[in-house]
Each structure stands twice: as structure tokens, then as C-alpha cells.
Design an enzyme around this catalytic site. Structure first.
Site, PDB file in Angstrom:
ATOM      1  N   ASP A   7      -5.815   9.526   1.185  1.00 58.13           N
ATOM      2  CA  ASP A   7      -5.676   8.106   1.222  1.00 58.13           C
ATOM      3  C   ASP A   7      -6.407   7.456  -0.083  1.00 58.13           C
ATOM      4  O   ASP A   7      -7.385   8.343  -0.600  1.00 58.13           O
ATOM      5  CB  ASP A   7      -6.538   7.352   2.548  1.00 58.13           C
ATOM      6  CG  ASP A   7      -5.795   6.061   2.806  1.00 58.13           C
ATOM      7  OD1 ASP A   7      -5.465   5.340   1.704  1.00 58.13           O
ATOM      8  OD2 ASP A   7      -6.032   5.483   3.915  1.00 58.13           O
TER       9      ASP A   7
HETATM   10  C1  BGC Z   1      -4.274   2.617   3.105  1.00 57.45           C
HETATM   11  C2  BGC Z   1      -3.135   3.377   3.081  1.00 57.45           C
HETATM   12  C3  BGC Z   1      -2.202   2.980   1.862  1.00 57.45           C
HETATM   13  C4  BGC Z   1      -2.928   3.035   0.535  1.00 57.45           C
HETATM   14  C5  BGC Z   1      -2.192   2.715  -0.911  1.00 57.45           C
HETATM   15  C6  BGC Z   1      -4.966   2.463   1.797  1.00 57.45           C
HETATM   16  O1  BGC Z   1      -5.931   1.715   1.793  1.00 57.45           O
HETATM   17  O2  BGC Z   1      -5.168   2.890   4.051  1.00 57.45           O
HETATM   18  O3  BGC Z   1      -2.421   3.302   4.084  1.00 57.45           O
HETATM   19  O4  BGC Z   1      -0.996   3.668   1.927  1.00 57.45           O
HETATM   20  O5  BGC Z   1      -4.050   2.104   0.554  1.00 57.45           O
HETATM   21  O6  BGC Z   1      -1.961   1.201  -0.809  1.00 57.45           O
END
Ligand code: BGC
Length: 719
Positions: A258
Site C-alpha cells: 500500500d
Molecule cells: C489506499 C489504497 C490506495 C492507495 C493509492 C492508499 O491510501 O489504502 O487503497 O490504492 O492509497 O491511492
């Protein structure tokens, strides 16, 4: 004749299998030859972001960047390469798709597939190789800010839908990225919280949808969650990533962190992370950039490990961006709108229709008061990675006007102000829950003058969002006071609630007779809603999670495990999540899992199984007759729950093990056939690390909701 057909069938099947094998063998050979030609520096460049949503390719070898984009409600607009601001493109307006809990409420894997196909096609149009979706963590705790992104509280329902959304996406040669692996069930402290979850619970509740999306959906990528599980960050969790995902489940694709969820170089590299993603540079300083090169040179991470990661990324590419016959893609097409409409129209849940006010009899209704901020609000943007720049979005008011505007006079009153922003401090948001008396008076006065009032309340994409949990189950923005005033002013009030998670509807359930639950329901939300209100669509959505009477009934609160202490949260309720908890503990919910009404009624009869006793590996062929006893056609979701009689281990009172949604014409009977795999009845035995199907008697419950059991049969499992 039968024999010949069987032979030809087998021959064709083998032909296919070997064509598939040949393709895989060819891909394997290509990957190996490419990896051999790469320098260590080139390999490492592929293992970390080089911008917000891409990682490096190797130009001289024809390897493109690995491009990705959010997200679960539609392909996110193009943002600048190095910051989160819009790139201001004019070609990236997308289809806004219904949110995760809306898809789950359809109880229809075909809808999940449709969702996936649209997402895949739109990703291709935007030249994205990986789409960061679907997100299907278990809805453990009703206040979780991302409940609307996720699917349901049940691992079986989640799994069936996740498989199909992955298949839909990947049918377009785009990689799904299933997220967030694993046990990412709250936003408070999500980046630091240590989730303590016992082995059986992990296996039975939190992992099945991931396992199914890998083994049955063949998901090409997976995103490690921000949190820790049992002491180790998910991005460096040897047990989750190496042993279970890559070992036991045979995952061949890439594990992507993530954004900003990587914490160390050597641990993450050796424990299973393949690509480090994040938000800001300098990219060459990231854990998987220069420090990884140094770690390889120092012998702390082997080049074999690096090769394996590159191999995985290339494997993803040869099935996606570098695949043969790669589709062009298309964005925001009428066909995509139609898919969004279909999903939305199957997701809407009719909670109450006591006075028979619905469907609205078009000709008899001459005036409608549409009330509430949510009637004119759009829901596409907000929620960080789950925001969409929608090509268009039909609001509830627009949908109602289009449907009833020819025959009825339609007036609008705002009713409440939604003074809440996700990024604001609590101080800045203070007072968001206070009613606005002037707006309430205006709304009630309008409602008094019309035949019907449609009151659109609920939450919005600021109130439910990534990065924070709600603080209470109460309806926000003083909505209860508005409900009281409008229902008093006009007894013909239809309450429409738009939200993505459970709320406290105690008062509404007691005092209102007509309640419809809608979601953040995409580009066509207003049209789908209006068609349900008009009876063009007979509602068939069923709740994908329990609405508790009180927050304190829910397991995380009853056991005081949320949000945790000292940055640790112990899942003390174990396998008793969602209805498994309420049923087993004999706590009545407000609205139970699987609940939803229709404009018709269904009568169940003749539940049977093909045999009386089964062995491990068998399929139980279940049949049940479902009669539509009303005057209109409708869809019913037959839910099959299993209950073990006298189990030797703790088992929930019942567990969902099968379901099927069928359209049944008025006054007709559908003979519904469903299968249950005996292996799916297993529990996870920790001491032997095995799935055990307990021998003995089982009850099979055919149900219209988890509390509305219509037919019971029993069968045995023998060793
Ligand atoms: C989220 C993800 C997301 C990523 C990119 C993170 O804060 O938890 O689900 O895909 O950001 O935007």
C-alpha cells in the site's frame, strides 16, 4: 452416443488445457530470457515506484513501465506524475461504478463480473496495467470508514463476488489488485495498528476471499495492507506473504505495498513484498531502491530473490500490457452506463414498505416533495483513492424528475446541511450533527403541500472515507430531526437512505413505514432509484452486513477491542464476526444480514438434497422450489446456511455456504438448484494445520435472510 460426446468433450478440454499450457510455457521462456539480459540495477528499478502510480520498465528490452491507478469505484482521473493534483486531462472522465457494499447487496456474482469488465475496459482506455481494485476486507466493525469500499461481513459472499470482479477486470488483460491483505478492518491507526488474530479466525474469516480471488479468480496482483498482523507489518509478513500466499496458495503474481506501507528493506524483500509503492520521492532513496541494491551487494538479500520478484512482475505484464491481442479499451460508454445502472438497480434494498406506498402509482401522485441534501448531491468524488471524475452522475432529484416529472409537480427542499469534510479536524467539523431548524421548517412546510415526500438522507463521501472511522452509528447532520418533522408533516413519506455502511435506524424503523436503502450508487444512481420507486425495477438488494440495534451489541464494541490499546487490537470475538456473532450470542439485530424486501413475496417449499449422506470432496446438490406468490415478477436470493448439530468445536450458529439469485415471474414457481461443496463445511484445525470436515449431522437452512429461515433439511457427513 453419450460416450462419443464425452470423448470429444475431453479431447476439446485437453486441447484447451494444452494450448493454455503452451502459452504459459512460452511466457516462462520469455521471462527467463529477459531476466538474464537485465542488470541488477535495472531489476531493482522495477521494484519500486518511479512516480505516484508507476514503476520502471527496461526500455532497451522493450519492457514498459508498470502503470497503475485507483480504484474501486471507477478508474481514477489522471493525476500529475509526482503529486496528487489533477493532470487536468479532458479525456479521463470515467464511469462511476456502485461502491463495494452496493455490489455486495446485489448478491449477484454476474454484477461483480460486469463491474470488473467495465473497470478493465476503462483501465485499458487509460493505459493502466494494474487497477487497484477490488477491495474486500471483511466488515468487522460497523464504523470502519472504508466499509463502503469493502463488500460484506461474510467470507463466502465476499469470495464469490471477489472472484468474479477479478475475472471481469482480467478478462480485459488488466491486472486486478486485490486489497488490502490482510485484516485491515479499521482506519483509526491503520498505519500502525497491530491486529492480533488467531489462526483459525484468520483462515476462516479474513483470508477466504483473498484465497478465492487468487486460486479461482487468478488475480495477478495483491496489495499488502498498512497494518501489522500478529506482530509483523503486512508488507513484510513472512507468514502471510511467503508461506500462505505464495506457498500454500501458489500465487504467481506480484505483491504491491500500500502507498507508503513499506517499513524496511531487508525484511520486506525477504518476506515477500515485490514492489514498493508510495507517495513522494526521492524515489531512489526508497527501501526498495538504493538501500535494496546495497542489501544485495552486502549479501543480505540474494539476487535470486530479486530475480524472483522481477519474474513475478514480468509474469503480470505478459498477461496484461505485453499480452497478445491486448484490447484497446473504452471509457464512459453507454454500455458502461448500462452496466452501472444494472448493478445499482439490483443493489437497492427495500427495508420497509408497511403502508404499501411503494411502488409509487405514477398517475395518482400529482405532487412530490423531494427533500434532503443527498437528493442533489453527487457521490463520485471523495475518499482519496476511491474518488472518480465521473463523466456524469444522475442525482436522485434528477432521476425522480426524469421519471415522474411528466405527471407530477416536483419541488425540492434541502432539509439539512452536510457540514463535514474528511480532511478537517474534529474541531472544524464540530456541530456537523446539529439540525438546521430553518431548513427543517422549510422542508416540512413543503412536504405538507404534496401527495408524497421523498426524503433523501444518509451520509456522503466526506463522512464515510478512507483515513478515518465514523465516531458513532447515528445518522449525521441532524437528519433524525428532519425525518421526524417531515414524516409528521406528510404521512406519505418515503425515506431513502444513501450510505455505504450500517447506521442507527432504530427511530426510523419504529416511526416510518417506507424505507429504501441506496448506496453511493454510481453514474446511474438517480435513474436506478427512480425506477425502483416507480416499480419499473422490483427491488432485490439484500443487506451485506448486519445493522445492530446498538453499537455495543457488535462484537468489537461488546468485547472492547476497538480501536485497541497501545496500538494493538485483539480480535477477541474470533470467528464470531457479523451475523455469526449476533446469532450465536442470541442478540437481535435491527436489520439482519441478508435482509431485503421485494414488491412481491416468495414462498419456499420442497427443500431437498440429492443424498442423505456425503463424504469429503462431494458436492451436495440442493433443490428448492420458490414460488412468486405476488402479481409482479421479482428476483429472490435464496441463501443456504449450514449449521452443525453438536459440533465438537465452537461453530457459529449458522454460516452461509451457498446462494443464488433468480428472477421469478409472477405466480410462477422456480425450481432452484444450488451446490454446496462438502469441503466448504470444514473448520480450520490449528493443531494439525488442516481443514477438517466434522463427521455427523448437519442442518441445511434455505432462507430469505439470515433470520428468515424458510425450509430446513438435514444430511450427514461420514468419514
Ligand atoms: C489506499 C489504497 C490506495 C492507495 C493509492 C492508499 O491510501 O489504502 O487503497 O490504492 O492509497 O491511492
Amino acid at each position: 452416443m453419450k460416450c462419443v460426446l464425452a470423448f470429444v468433450g475431453t479431447f476439446l478440454l485437453l486441447g484447451n488445457v494444452s494450448a493454455q499450457n503452451k502459452k504459459e510455457i512460452a511466457i516462462e521462456a520469455k521471462i527467463n530470457s529477459v531476466v538474464k539480459k537485465m542488470t541488477l540495477e535495472e531489476k531493482i528499478a522495477m521494484l519500486h515506484g518511479n512516480a505516484l502510480f508507476s514503476s520502471e520498465g527496461v526500455k532497451r528490452l522493450g519492457i514498459p513501465e508498470l502503470t497503475s491507478d485507483d480504484g474501486p469505484l471507477g478508474v481514477r482521473e489522471e493525476i500529475k506524475r509526482f503529486d496528487w493534483n489533477s493532470a487536468n486531462w479532458t479525456t479521463d472522465s470515467a464511469t462511476f461504478l456502485p461502491n463495494g457494499s452496493a455490489i455486495a447487496a446485489t448478491w449477484n456474482p454476474d454484477m461483480a463480473n460486469k463491474y470488473g469488465v467495465v473497470l478493465g475496459q476503462e483501465s485499458n482506455a487509460r493505459k493502466k496495467t494494474v487497477i487497484l481494485s477490488p477491495a474486500f476486507n471483511i466488515c468487522r466493525m460497523p464504523l470502519n470508514g472504508r466499509t463502503y469500499e469493502y463488500y460484506s461481513e461474510d467470507p463466502y459472499l465476499n469470495a464469490q463476488l471477489a472472484i468474479q470482479s477479478v475475472k471481469g477486470i482480467q478478462s480485459q488483460h488488466v491486472a486486478a489488485c486485490v486489497k488490502h491483505f490482510a485484516a485491515n478492518n479499521q482506519e483509526v491507526d491503520r498505519g500502525v495498528i497491530n491486529t492480533i488474530v488467531d489462526e483459525r479466525t484468520l483462515r476462516e474469516i479474513y483470508l477466504p476471499a483473498f484465497k478465492a480471488s487468487i486460486q479461482e479468480g487468478n488475480a495477478y496482483t495483491i496489495m499488502s495492507a498498512y497494518n501489522k498482523v500478529n506482530g509483523y507489518w503486512c508488507s513484510e509478513n513472512d507468514y502471510l506473504l511467503n508461506k500462505i500466499l505464495k506457498g500454500e496458495w501458489g500465487f504467481k503474481g506480484a505483491v504491491i505495498s500500500d502507498w507508503g506501507g513499506t517499513h524496511h528493506t531487508i525484511e520486506a524483500a525477504n518476506n515477500g513484498l515485490d514492489i514498493e509503492m508510495g507517495s513522494s520521492g526521492p524515489y531512489d532513496q526508497w527501501y526498495f531502491a538504493k538501500p535494496l541494491l546495497a542489501a544485495v551487494k552486502a549479501g543480505k538479500v540474494s539476487e535470486k530473490t530479486i530475480n524472483e520478484k522481477v519474474h513475478r512482475i514480468l509474469w503480470v505484464m505478459y498477461h496484461t500490457s505485453l499480452s497478445e491481442n491486448h484490447p484497446e479499451g473504452s471509457i464512459a460508454t453507454p454500455a458502461h452506463s448500462k452496466a452501472a445502472y444494472d448493478i445499482a438497480s439490483e443493489s437497492i434494498v427495500l427495508l420497509k414498505n408497511d403502508a404499501g406506498l411503494l411502488p409509487i402509482k405514477e398517475r395518482q401522485v400529482k405532487s412530490i416533495a423531494v427533500i434532503g441534501d443527498n437528493a442533489t448531491r453527487t457521490f463520485a468524488s471523495g475518499g482519496y483513492g476511491a474518488g472518480v471524475k465521473a463523466k456524469y452522475e444522475v442525482t436522485a432529484l434528477a432521476g425522480i424528475k426524469a421519471k415522474f416529472g411528466q405527471t407530477a409537480d416536483i419541488k425540492f427542499a434541502q432539509g439539512y446541511k452536510a457540514n463535514y469534510l474528511a480532511g478537517n479536524s474534529d474541531e472544524k467539523n464540530a456541530g456537523y450533527d446539529k439540525p438546521n431548524q430553518a431548513l427543517i421548517d422549510e422542508a416540512a412546510a413543503l412536504a405538507k403541500t404534496t401527495d408524497v415526500a421523498i426524503l433523501c438522507i444518509g451520509s456522503n463521501r466526506e463522512y464515510e472515507s478512507e483515513a478515518h472511522d465514523r465516531k458513532t452509528l447515528e445518522l449525521p447532520f441532524g437528519e433524525q430531526a428532519l425525518v421526524n418533522a417531515v414524516t409528521a408533516a406528510n404521512p406519505n413519506t418515503i425515506i431513502v437512505i444513501m450510505a455505504g455502511a450500517p447506521y442507527d435506524l432504530n427511530e426510523i424503523k419504529k416511526s416510518a413505514h417506507t424505507v429504501v436503502w441506496s448506496w453511493f450508487n454510481g453514474t446511474e444512481a438517480g435513474n436506478a432509484l427512480a425506477d425502483v420507486l416507480a416499480g419499473v425495477i422490483n427491488p432485490s438488494g439484500k443487506l451485506p452486513f448486519t445493522f445492530p440495534v446498538s453499537l455495543h451489541d457488535s462484537p468489537a464494541f461488546a468485547l472492547n477491542t476497538y480501536p485497541g490499546e497501545n496500538l494493538t487490537t485483539e480480535y477477541k470475538e474470533g470467528i464470531l464476526v457479523g451475523y455469526r456473532w449476533y446469532d450465536t450470542k442470541k442478540i437481535d439485530p435491527l436489520y439482519c444480514f441478508g435482509y431485503g424486501l421485494s414488491y412481491t413475496n416468495f414462498a419456499y417449499s420442497g427443500l431437498s438434497t440429492d443424498k442423505k449422506s456425503y463424504k469429503r470432496g462431494d458436492k451436495i446438490a440442493v433443490a428448492v422450489n420458490v414460488k412468486n406468490t405476488g402479481a409482479v415478477a421479482g428476483k429472490e436470493t435464496i441463501q443456504l446456511y449450514i449449521s452443525k448439530v453438536n459440533s465438537v468445536v465452537l461453530k457459529p450458529e449458522k454460516e452461509l455456504k451457498g446462494f443464488k439469485k433468480v428472477m421469478i415471474a409472477a405466480a410462477s414457481v422456480a425450481k432452484v438448484a444450488l451446490n454446496i461443496n462438502v469441503n466448504d463445511l470444514a473448520y480450520y484445525e490449528v493443531k494439525t494445520s488442516k481443514w477438517v470436515v466434522e463427521p455427523g449431522e448437519y442442518k441445511l437452512l434455505a432462507a430469505s435472510s439470515s433470520k428468515d429461515i424458510r425450509q430446513v433439511a438435514s444430511f450427514k457427513v461420514v468419514n
